[in-house]
Design a protein around this motif. Structure first.
Motif, PDB file in Angstrom:
ATOM      1  N   ASN A 165       0.650  -1.017   0.158  1.00 21.38           N
ATOM      2  CA  ASN A 165       0.019   0.110  -0.074  1.00 21.38           C
ATOM      3  C   ASN A 165       0.808   1.425   0.089  1.00 21.38           C
ATOM      4  O   ASN A 165       2.010   1.223   0.887  1.00 21.38           O
ATOM      5  CB  ASN A 165      -0.927   0.008   1.164  1.00 21.38           C
ATOM      6  CG  ASN A 165      -1.847  -1.093   1.288  1.00 21.38           C
ATOM      7  OD1 ASN A 165      -2.376  -1.644   0.478  1.00 21.38           O
ATOM      8  ND2 ASN A 165      -1.788  -1.716   2.513  1.00 21.38           N
ATOM      9  N   SER A 223      -2.901   2.476  -4.992  1.00 24.52           N
ATOM     10  CA  SER A 223      -2.911   2.356  -3.462  1.00 24.52           C
ATOM     11  C   SER A 223      -2.609   0.844  -3.208  1.00 24.52           C
ATOM     12  O   SER A 223      -2.244   0.788  -1.864  1.00 24.52           O
ATOM     13  CB  SER A 223      -4.409   2.673  -3.060  1.00 24.52           C
ATOM     14  OG  SER A 223      -5.362   1.957  -3.744  1.00 24.52           O
ATOM     15  N   THR A 224      -3.190  -0.001  -3.739  1.00 23.99           N
ATOM     16  CA  THR A 224      -2.874  -1.567  -3.217  1.00 23.99           C
ATOM     17  C   THR A 224      -2.511  -2.346  -4.229  1.00 23.99           C
ATOM     18  O   THR A 224      -2.944  -2.486  -5.473  1.00 23.99           O
ATOM     19  CB  THR A 224      -4.006  -1.934  -2.604  1.00 23.99           C
ATOM     20  OG1 THR A 224      -4.608  -1.180  -1.550  1.00 23.99           O
ATOM     21  CG2 THR A 224      -3.738  -3.544  -1.854  1.00 23.99           C
TER      22      THR A 224
END
Length: 160
Positions: A70, A92-93
């Motif tokens: 992340n 983001s991930t």
């Protein structure tokens, strides 16, 4: 004794890896690779010399074990954590063994001081940051004029 060992392990696992990288005057391309294990909160500070009008920044994140990476980016001017700030979520991930990348060009005032913070978490990962100053438009005009002059000289020599 067993409870104390478990508590110590949990506290050390929750510790945040935080580093500050003072680049100084960004006159050339800067690249840095950081290995990540757990939570990280890294700040990069730099100034932009007078002959540049912006910065091209790039980020590549690698998740080696498939547990996810992340990441979050915050960019600002002046003192880190204060002043003008822009938050940019970047891929983001990551799930599974994967690679994430992000690149952008920022128009900045030459002579100013800037910072960016890359934060997030990952079990077994790394990221690479690359910053390159963007020359002012006059620099490109001068380069094109020089190339044109070289082309004219080469053409004249061929016709003789």
């Amino acid at each position: 004794m067993k409870k104390a060992a478990i508590a110590l392990t949990l506290v050390s696992a929750a510790a945040v890896q935080a580093a500050t990288f003072n680049i100084g005057a960004l006159g050339n391309t800067y690249t840095n690779t950081v290995d990540v294990q757990g939570t990280f909160d890294d700040t990069y500070t730099f100034s932009l010399p007078g002959s540049f009008s912006g910065v091209t920044g790039g980020y590549i994140g690698f998740d080696f074990d498939g547990s996810g990476l992340n990441t979050f980016l915050t960019v600002g001017q002046g003192t880190p954590g204060a002043g003008l700030m822009v938050s940019l979520p970047i891929n983001s991930t990551l799930g599974g063994v994967d690679v994430a990348s992000y690149q952008s060009t920022f128009s900045l005032t030459s002579g100013g001081s800037y910072w960016f913070k890359l934060s997030g978490s990952g079990d077994l990962a790394s990221y690479t940051v690359t910053l390159a100053p963007v020359p002012e438009p006059e620099t490109y005009a001068l380069l094109l004029a020089g190339l044109g002059l070289m082309g004219a000289v080469a053409r004249r020599r061929q016709s003789k």
